[in-house]
Write an enzyme that holds these catalytic residues in place. Structure first.
Site, PDB file in Angstrom:
ATOM      1  N   ASN A   1      -8.185  -1.480  13.999  1.00 25.29           N
ATOM      2  CA  ASN A   1      -9.358  -0.899  13.707  1.00 25.29           C
ATOM      3  C   ASN A   1      -9.540  -2.646  12.723  1.00 25.29           C
ATOM      4  O   ASN A   1     -10.978  -2.825  11.887  1.00 25.29           O
ATOM      5  CB  ASN A   1      -9.775  -0.230  12.484  1.00 25.29           C
ATOM      6  CG  ASN A   1      -9.597   0.245  11.257  1.00 25.29           C
ATOM      7  OD1 ASN A   1      -8.165  -0.952  10.874  1.00 25.29           O
ATOM      8  ND2 ASN A   1      -9.758   1.185  10.592  1.00 25.29           N
TER       9      ASN A   1
ATOM     10  N   ASP B   1       0.381  -1.572  -0.270  1.00 27.00           N
ATOM     11  CA  ASP B   1      -0.129   0.171  -0.153  1.00 27.00           C
ATOM     12  C   ASP B   1       0.314   1.652   0.247  1.00 27.00           C
ATOM     13  O   ASP B   1       2.495   1.524   0.535  1.00 27.00           O
ATOM     14  CB  ASP B   1      -0.679  -0.071   1.073  1.00 27.00           C
ATOM     15  CG  ASP B   1      -0.287  -0.357   2.680  1.00 27.00           C
ATOM     16  OD1 ASP B   1       0.756  -0.390   2.843  1.00 27.00           O
ATOM     17  OD2 ASP B   1      -0.726  -0.573   3.562  1.00 27.00           O
TER      18      ASP B   1
ATOM     19  N   GLU C   1      -9.787  -1.232   4.678  1.00 30.26           N
ATOM     20  CA  GLU C   1     -10.251  -0.515   5.829  1.00 30.26           C
ATOM     21  C   GLU C   1     -11.289  -1.324   6.059  1.00 30.26           C
ATOM     22  O   GLU C   1     -12.250  -1.867   5.271  1.00 30.26           O
ATOM     23  CB  GLU C   1     -10.409   1.443   5.805  1.00 30.26           C
ATOM     24  CG  GLU C   1      -9.132   1.768   5.302  1.00 30.26           C
ATOM     25  CD  GLU C   1      -8.491   1.677   6.355  1.00 30.26           C
ATOM     26  OE1 GLU C   1      -8.311   1.334   7.593  1.00 30.26           O
ATOM     27  OE2 GLU C   1      -7.734   2.893   6.718  1.00 30.26           O
TER      28      GLU C   1
ATOM     29  N   HIS D   1      -7.624  -3.641  10.141  1.00 34.48           N
ATOM     30  CA  HIS D   1      -7.223  -3.386   8.260  1.00 34.48           C
ATOM     31  C   HIS D   1      -5.948  -3.747   8.124  1.00 34.48           C
ATOM     32  O   HIS D   1      -5.104  -4.865   9.466  1.00 34.48           O
ATOM     33  CB  HIS D   1      -6.962  -1.904   8.212  1.00 34.48           C
ATOM     34  CG  HIS D   1      -5.736  -0.883   8.511  1.00 34.48           C
ATOM     35  ND1 HIS D   1      -6.063  -0.370   9.117  1.00 34.48           N
ATOM     36  CD2 HIS D   1      -4.966  -1.467   8.317  1.00 34.48           C
ATOM     37  CE1 HIS D   1      -4.585   0.772   9.207  1.00 34.48           C
ATOM     38  NE2 HIS D   1      -2.967  -0.276   9.013  1.00 34.48           N
TER      39      HIS D   1
HETATM   40  C1  GLP Z   1      -0.941   0.565   8.348  1.00 38.64           C
HETATM   41  C2  GLP Z   1      -0.385   0.338   6.815  1.00 38.64           C
HETATM   42  C3  GLP Z   1      -0.761  -1.581   7.446  1.00 38.64           C
HETATM   43  C4  GLP Z   1       0.303  -1.418   9.011  1.00 38.64           C
HETATM   44  C5  GLP Z   1      -0.913  -1.256   9.733  1.00 38.64           C
HETATM   45  C6  GLP Z   1       0.287  -1.670  11.311  1.00 38.64           C
HETATM   46  O1  GLP Z   1      -1.327   1.899   8.238  1.00 38.64           O
HETATM   47  N1  GLP Z   1      -1.406   0.177   5.941  1.00 38.64           N
HETATM   48  O2  GLP Z   1      -0.647  -2.207   6.328  1.00 38.64           O
HETATM   49  O3  GLP Z   1       0.387  -2.713   8.717  1.00 38.64           O
HETATM   50  O4  GLP Z   1      -1.333  -0.084  10.269  1.00 38.64           O
HETATM   51  O5  GLP Z   1       0.847  -0.499  11.947  1.00 38.64           O
HETATM   52  P1  GLP Z   1       1.398  -0.214  12.800  1.00 38.64           P
HETATM   53  O6  GLP Z   1       2.175  -1.967  12.774  1.00 38.64           O
HETATM   54  O7  GLP Z   1       2.208   0.486  13.140  1.00 38.64           O
HETATM   55  O8  GLP Z   1       1.091  -0.988  14.046  1.00 38.64           O
END
Ligand code: GLP
Length: 243
Positions: free
Chosen positions: A135, A70, A142, A137
């Site tokens: 959440n 992404d 989302e 995702h």
């Molecule tokens: C981000 C990314 C995801 C990631 C997630 C968790 O926004 N788009 O690919 O896995 O949030 O992030 P974190 O590891 O900082 O909790």
């Protein structure tokens, strides 16, 4: 046939080593493996561990191809906070290529669809590593993302924007849209590993693993995958039903 493995380790340091083991095993078996690798705070220690192993000659990633899953949309890739900048800072591996969607592509919808097609043309993911948002995702799918959703431009959830506020230097600077591989694109990976650490992820991890498959928790769609490993530290695993 769906198969979900849950590996629980004591802490995030151990998780980084176990996750690195998993990635090294895939690249060891197939040096030109195609990997999907996520951004976020969770995988940073894993990437550091891979970097150490690579520098020490314990793993050879020089033929592996890495694709981001992404990116934010409508902001220069050089803006602090973008995934492009994340990979520059945290994924210092001598891989054959690292592909990240272009955050300023003039036609983002077509660009991310082409990006997903490029992953397929490269042979598809041998391993796609994912994180999970609080959440539910996965990548930027989302809540509300259908199981058959494909690569597309998405409106980012407020919680996701908040999670990136510090990196962008304030919530008002966080883009409102992102580009993401879709749930169906991620499910096409031959193997998936999801990393989650910390008590703040416990509730959503429980819903993703033990709850019903639902678009309300996009990570729950991973229950349908044939080779999905959840790598959790004790804090993230603490509300799972006993198994
Ligand atoms: C981000 C990314 C995801 C990631 C997630 C968790 O926004 N788009 O690919 O896995 O949030 O992030 P974190 O590891 O900082 O909790």
């Amino acid at each position: 046939m769906a198969a979900m493995r849950i590996v629980t380790v004591a802490d995030d340091g151990t998780l980084a080593r176990v996750a690195a083991d998993l990635i090294c095993a895939v690249v060891g078996a197939k040096p030109d493996a195609v990997l999907g690798l996520p951004t976020g705070a969770t995988p940073v220690a894993t990437y550091r561990e891979l970097e150490r192993r690579s520098a020490a000659g314990k793993t050879d990633v020089s033929r592996a191809m890495v694709y981001a899953i992404d990116e934010f949309a409508g902001v220069s890739p050089a803006t602090p906070g973008t995934n492009h900048m994340f990979y520059r800072a945290h994924l210092r591996l001598p891989v054959r290529a690292l592909h990240v969607p272009d955050a300023v592509a003039p036609e983002p919808e077509a660009h991310i669809a082409d990006f997903a097609e490029a992953v397929r043309q490269a042979g598809g993911f041998d391993l796609c590593v994912l994180g999970i948002g609080t959440n539910g995702h996965i990548a930027f799918n989302e809540p509300g993302s259908a199981r058959d959703s494909r690569a597309r431009v998405v409106d980012l959830a407020e919680t996701s924007r908040q999670a990136h506020a510090a990196a962008f230097g304030g919530i008002e600077r966080v883009p409102r849209q992102g580009m993401t591989l879709g749930v169906a694109d991620l499910l096409e990976a031959r193997a998936i590993a999801v990393l989650a650490t910390g008590a703040g992820k416990a509730e959503i991890v429980r819903r993703a693993i033990d709850g019903p498959m639902t678009a309300a928790v996009p990570a729950s769609w991973l229950q349908a995958h044939g080779d999905c490993t959840w790598l959790l530290d004790a804090a993230a695993a603490r509300t799972l039903r006993p198994r």
